[in-house]
Design a protein around this motif. Structure first.
Motif, short mmCIF file in Angstrom:
data_model
loop_
_atom_site.label_atom_id
_atom_site.label_comp_id
_atom_site.label_asym_id
_atom_site.label_seq_id
_atom_site.Cartn_x
_atom_site.Cartn_y
_atom_site.Cartn_z
N ILE A 1 19.39 58.26 39.65
CA ILE A 1 19.93 58.60 40.96
C ILE A 1 19.74 57.45 41.95
O ILE A 1 20.63 57.14 42.74
CB ILE A 1 19.26 59.89 41.50
N VAL A 2 18.57 56.80 41.89
CA VAL A 2 18.31 55.69 42.82
C VAL A 2 19.31 54.56 42.57
O VAL A 2 19.84 53.96 43.51
CB VAL A 2 16.87 55.17 42.67
N ARG A 3 19.58 54.25 41.31
CA ARG A 3 20.55 53.20 40.99
C ARG A 3 21.97 53.61 41.42
O ARG A 3 22.77 52.77 41.85
CB ARG A 3 20.52 52.87 39.51
N GLU A 4 22.27 54.91 41.33
CA GLU A 4 23.58 55.39 41.79
C GLU A 4 23.70 55.26 43.31
O GLU A 4 24.75 54.87 43.83
CB GLU A 4 23.78 56.85 41.35
N ILE A 5 22.64 55.60 44.01
CA ILE A 5 22.63 55.43 45.48
C ILE A 5 22.88 53.98 45.83
O ILE A 5 23.67 53.65 46.72
CB ILE A 5 21.29 55.91 46.06
N ASP A 6 22.22 53.07 45.11
CA ASP A 6 22.40 51.65 45.38
C ASP A 6 23.81 51.20 45.05
O ASP A 6 24.41 50.41 45.79
CB ASP A 6 21.39 50.84 44.56
N LYS B 1 32.11 63.79 40.18
CA LYS B 1 32.18 64.74 39.08
C LYS B 1 30.92 64.66 38.22
O LYS B 1 30.18 63.67 38.25
CB LYS B 1 33.40 64.46 38.21
N ARG B 2 30.70 65.68 37.40
CA ARG B 2 29.57 65.69 36.47
C ARG B 2 29.66 64.53 35.49
O ARG B 2 28.63 64.03 35.03
CB ARG B 2 29.55 67.01 35.68
N SER B 3 30.86 64.11 35.17
CA SER B 3 31.05 63.01 34.21
C SER B 3 30.96 61.64 34.86
O SER B 3 31.06 60.63 34.17
CB SER B 3 32.40 63.16 33.52
N GLU B 4 30.76 61.61 36.20
CA GLU B 4 30.73 60.33 36.92
C GLU B 4 29.34 59.93 37.37
O GLU B 4 29.07 58.73 37.54
CB GLU B 4 31.65 60.41 38.15
N ALA B 5 28.45 60.89 37.60
CA ALA B 5 27.14 60.54 38.16
C ALA B 5 26.16 61.68 38.04
O ALA B 5 26.54 62.86 38.02
CB ALA B 5 27.29 60.16 39.64
N TYR B 6 24.87 61.34 37.96
CA TYR B 6 23.82 62.35 38.03
C TYR B 6 23.88 63.07 39.37
O TYR B 6 23.57 64.26 39.45
CB TYR B 6 22.45 61.69 37.84
N ILE B 7 24.27 62.36 40.42
CA ILE B 7 24.41 63.01 41.72
C ILE B 7 25.46 64.10 41.64
O ILE B 7 25.32 65.18 42.21
CB ILE B 7 24.78 61.96 42.80
N GLY B 8 26.53 63.85 40.89
CA GLY B 8 27.57 64.86 40.69
C GLY B 8 27.07 66.06 39.93
O GLY B 8 27.40 67.21 40.26
N VAL B 9 26.24 65.82 38.90
CA VAL B 9 25.64 66.93 38.14
C VAL B 9 24.78 67.78 39.06
O VAL B 9 24.88 69.01 39.07
CB VAL B 9 24.79 66.38 36.97
N MET B 10 23.93 67.11 39.84
CA MET B 10 23.00 67.82 40.72
C MET B 10 23.73 68.69 41.73
O MET B 10 23.42 69.89 41.88
CB MET B 10 22.11 66.81 41.45
N ILE B 11 24.71 68.14 42.42
CA ILE B 11 25.40 68.89 43.47
C ILE B 11 26.20 70.04 42.86
O ILE B 11 26.24 71.14 43.41
CB ILE B 11 26.28 67.94 44.31
N ASP B 12 26.81 69.80 41.71
CA ASP B 12 27.55 70.87 41.03
C ASP B 12 26.65 72.05 40.72
O ASP B 12 27.04 73.21 40.89
CB ASP B 12 28.18 70.33 39.74
N LEU C 1 25.05 59.70 28.03
CA LEU C 1 25.28 58.37 27.48
C LEU C 1 26.27 57.58 28.34
O LEU C 1 26.22 56.36 28.40
CB LEU C 1 25.79 58.47 26.03
N LEU C 2 27.15 58.30 29.02
CA LEU C 2 28.06 57.65 29.96
C LEU C 2 27.36 57.33 31.28
O LEU C 2 27.76 56.40 31.99
CB LEU C 2 29.27 58.56 30.26
N LEU C 3 26.33 58.12 31.61
CA LEU C 3 25.67 58.02 32.92
C LEU C 3 24.34 57.28 32.82
O LEU C 3 23.34 57.69 33.40
CB LEU C 3 25.45 59.42 33.51
N ARG C 4 24.33 56.15 32.13
CA ARG C 4 23.08 55.40 31.97
C ARG C 4 22.69 54.73 33.29
O ARG C 4 23.53 54.44 34.13
CB ARG C 4 23.25 54.34 30.88
N GLN C 5 21.40 54.45 33.43
CA GLN C 5 20.94 53.78 34.65
C GLN C 5 21.44 52.34 34.73
O GLN C 5 21.59 51.78 35.81
CB GLN C 5 19.41 53.82 34.73
N ASP C 6 21.74 51.73 33.57
CA ASP C 6 22.13 50.32 33.56
C ASP C 6 23.58 50.10 33.96
O ASP C 6 23.98 48.97 34.24
CB ASP C 6 21.89 49.71 32.17
N ASN C 7 24.42 51.16 33.99
CA ASN C 7 25.83 50.96 34.30
C ASN C 7 26.26 51.66 35.59
O ASN C 7 27.45 51.93 35.80
CB ASN C 7 26.72 51.40 33.13
N ALA C 8 25.30 52.00 36.45
CA ALA C 8 25.63 52.73 37.68
C ALA C 8 26.62 51.96 38.55
O ALA C 8 27.51 52.56 39.16
CB ALA C 8 24.35 53.02 38.47
#
Length: 620
Positions: free
Chosen positions: A60-65, A404-415, A437-444
């Motif tokens: 989530i932190v990497r997605e925020i960044d 969306k759920r398939s785009e980010a952990y933030i999307g999963v959480m809010i959903d 596997l699509l939502l890895r921290q390394d590809n945020a």
């Protein structure tokens, strides 16, 4: 009540981790933003663990960044130990974590906010929400000042009617040492919001000088672990180790002898605590067969001797804590500087927000953070980011934004927050994401930076850097498929060689330097993961596309679920309560079966056809 003479596009109530990201995002998008907090000395205060990230939280932190937020940058600037959790496991579950200097973190975050254009920080305690004709128009403070604005974000943390519990003692407080917010809960109830009670807790802090570290295990950090994509070379703070110790049989006995004095077991606390972050009392009772539990000794900063005793959260009386802490290995002479405590607080029950985190009851009013039933700095900050974006869009008259759920952990959480009942504080885990596997921290950045750019949170130079990175990854993958080498008298492509379990990109660089290009560690690892997990990634992308189909089927805002024949009674009740905006959201509500979803889809299609026919007849 005196009216403040200036008007704002966005007003953010509360300057915790949700409020900070919300205010920063809105202001970066050009919205005139006011950040109101009970105390400017507690902006971004790390009330519990002085750490950022962890399993799934680091994602989530990497997605925020990647979207243009602050948490990752400030964590990199003030971190005193960095680690990559689950580094020996698959790439989907690897998560960065940083132990931060909590005082430095607060000041660094506050200073960045103070420097943000269009953002104004003020001190004040919110007592009322000003509503006219079903729409938010501003807020009123305890100091008798009315601030008017187009949208309002409430990110009140654990302050709403907060009660601190230490054994038989309890008192009102938003956290130890801070006053609670009483008027806000009452105001929300009067407006028609349904509130519940939750509980969370924190462990004691001890003096470093009273610990015998020779009896503990040192836990050093990892080099080159960072959160931010934007400031990789920014100098950080000196690094320090954490330490590991354990409870003993004596610890267990003391807790069991005094369990009746814990407010969780005496019935004084009504709210549910987080199942996956239990108190030491819960651990001893739930895992009765275990004689010891692992405890982490984590420094709270470079300028303090306080140690955070991670893993021994408690609400037992102080005299019991005093005895208990001294039964831990290496802590026989430990001096408690701050006792552990539990805190019980109000939250807004799920089903009252849409995917933009805007309330369904009051237009222009948004909620973010622990008010929505979550626990953790990172979950709060992720919500704050989305709420800030959508409040700014709302103020500008633009459509809302959702992940969306398939785009980010933030999307999963809010959903999950908007479509599922919560009976305990919500915490993010990698297991919650079906496409992890699509939502890895390394590809945020590859997943989300484009959104940040289109929203105005990422500038052109940073977006151009991302485009260069994408081009390098594509070139690297193409080269691996085109170039062949001889291995064991056979000619195979470099991508086939890389896919072997014992092979990695670094090895290819050493063995075939004439054929393999070195793009740098960040891009090299992307190429390696894309090659090794190509089949699994393709499968998850196909599954995500199917999910996107049902998520694209909109449910009309005025849809009458009660009138649909064939729904189960539970489905009818849940759908009326949560009012999902898409069929995908409806399918994820507990109690709504696949049969109910089939009926819903048929009904929506029939009504669409009827409306089309009616419109055509009217046209004739």
């Amino acid at each position: 009540m005196w009216t403040f003479p200036e008007r704002y596009d966005v007003i953010v109530v509360g300057a915790g981790h949700a409020g900070c990201e919300a205010a920063h995002a809105a202001a970066r998008m050009g919205a005139r933003t006011l950040l109101l907090t009970m105390s400017l000395d507690t902006v971004a205060k790390m009330s519990c663990n002085p750490a950022i990230g962890g399993t799934a939280k680091g994602h989530i932190v990497r997605e925020i960044d990647a979207l243009g937020g602050l948490m990752g940058k400030v964590a990199d600037e003030t971190g005193i130990q960095f680690r990559m959790l689950n580094s020996s496991k698959g790439p989907a579950v690897r998560s960065p974590r940083a132990q931060a200097d909590k005082f430095a973190y607060q000041m660094a975050m506050k200073h960045r906010l103070e420097q943000t254009p269009h953002l104004f920080l003020k001190q004040g305690t919110i007592e009322t929400l000003l509503v006219e004709n079903g729409r938010i128009v501003g807020v009123g403070t305890l100091e008798q000042i009315a601030y008017y604005g187009t949208t309002v974000i409430v990110s009140s943390g654990t302050f709403m009617r907060g009660v601190v519990h230490i054994g038989e003692t309890h008192y009102e407080g938003g956290r130890a040492g801070d006053k609670p917010s009483i008027g806000l809960s009452k105001c929300l109830e009067e407006l028609g919001f349904a509130l519940g009670r939750l509980k969370t807790g924190t462990p004691p802090r001890i003096n470093r000088r009273s610990v015998d570290f020779s009896k503990t295990e040192a836990q050093p950090g990892d080099a080159h672990v960072r959160f931010s994509y934007d400031e990789p070379d920014r100098p950080g703070l000196p690094q320090v180790p954490c330490h590991i110790t354990y409870t003993t049989t004596e610890t267990k006995n003391i807790i069991l002898e005094n369990i009746h004095r814990s407010p969780m077991y005496s019935g004084k606390i009504r709210g549910r605590g987080p199942r996956y972050c239990p108190s030491i009392e819960d651990k001893v009772v739930r895992f009765a067969d275990k004689d010891r539990h692992q405890i982490f000794l984590e420094p709270e900063g470079l300028g303090t001797e306080e140690i955070y005793v991670n893993g021994i959260s408690s609400s037992l009386p102080f005299d019991v804590q005093f005895k208990m802490i001294r039964t831990l290995i290496g802590l026989e002479q430990a001096e408690i500087m701050r006792p552990a405590y539990a805190i019980e607080y109000d939250y807004v029950k799920s089903g009252q927000l849409n995917s933009a985190l805007e309330t369904k009851l009051i237009e222009g009013l948004f909620f973010a953070g622990q008010i929505n039933g979550t626990t953790g700095y990172e979950e709060a900050a992720g919500q704050g980011m989305i709420a800030g974006i959508n409040a700014a869009l709302k103020a500008a008259g633009k459509p809302s934004f959702a992940l969306k759920r398939s785009e980010a952990y933030i999307g999963v959480m809010i959903d999950e927050l908007i479509s599922r009942d919560l009976d305990e504080p919500y915490r993010m885990f990698t297991s919650r994401a079906e496409y992890r596997l699509l939502l890895r921290q390394d590809n945020a950045d590859l997943r989300l930076r484009g959104f940040g750019y289109s929203l105005g949170l990422i500038d052109g130079a940073r977006f151009a850097k991302l485009e260069e990175k994408k081009a390098s990854i594509e070139k690297g993958m193409a080269d691996l498929h085109k170039k062949f080498v001889s291995v064991d008298s056979k000619s195979i492509s470099l991508v086939q060689l890389l896919c072997r379990p014992e092979s990695n990109y670094e090895q290819l660089l050493r063995d075939f330097s004439h054929a393999v290009q070195d793009f740098g560690a960040e891009i090299n690892i992307q190429i390696e993961l894309l090659a090794k997990f190509a089949g699994y990634i393709k499968r998850q992308e196909t599954e995500a596309a199917k999910l996107q189909h049902v998520d694209s089927i909109n449910i009309p805002p005025d849809f009458d679920f009660a009138s649909v024949l064939g729904f189960s009674n539970e489905a009818k009740e849940k759908l009326k309560r949560f009012q999902p905006s898409t069929v995908g959201q409806a399918s994820r509500i507990s109690g709504v079966s696949p049969a109910d979803i089939s009926i819903l889809m048929v009904t929506i299609e029939n009504r669409r056809r009827q409306k089309t026919c009616t419109d055509e007849e009217a046209g004739c």
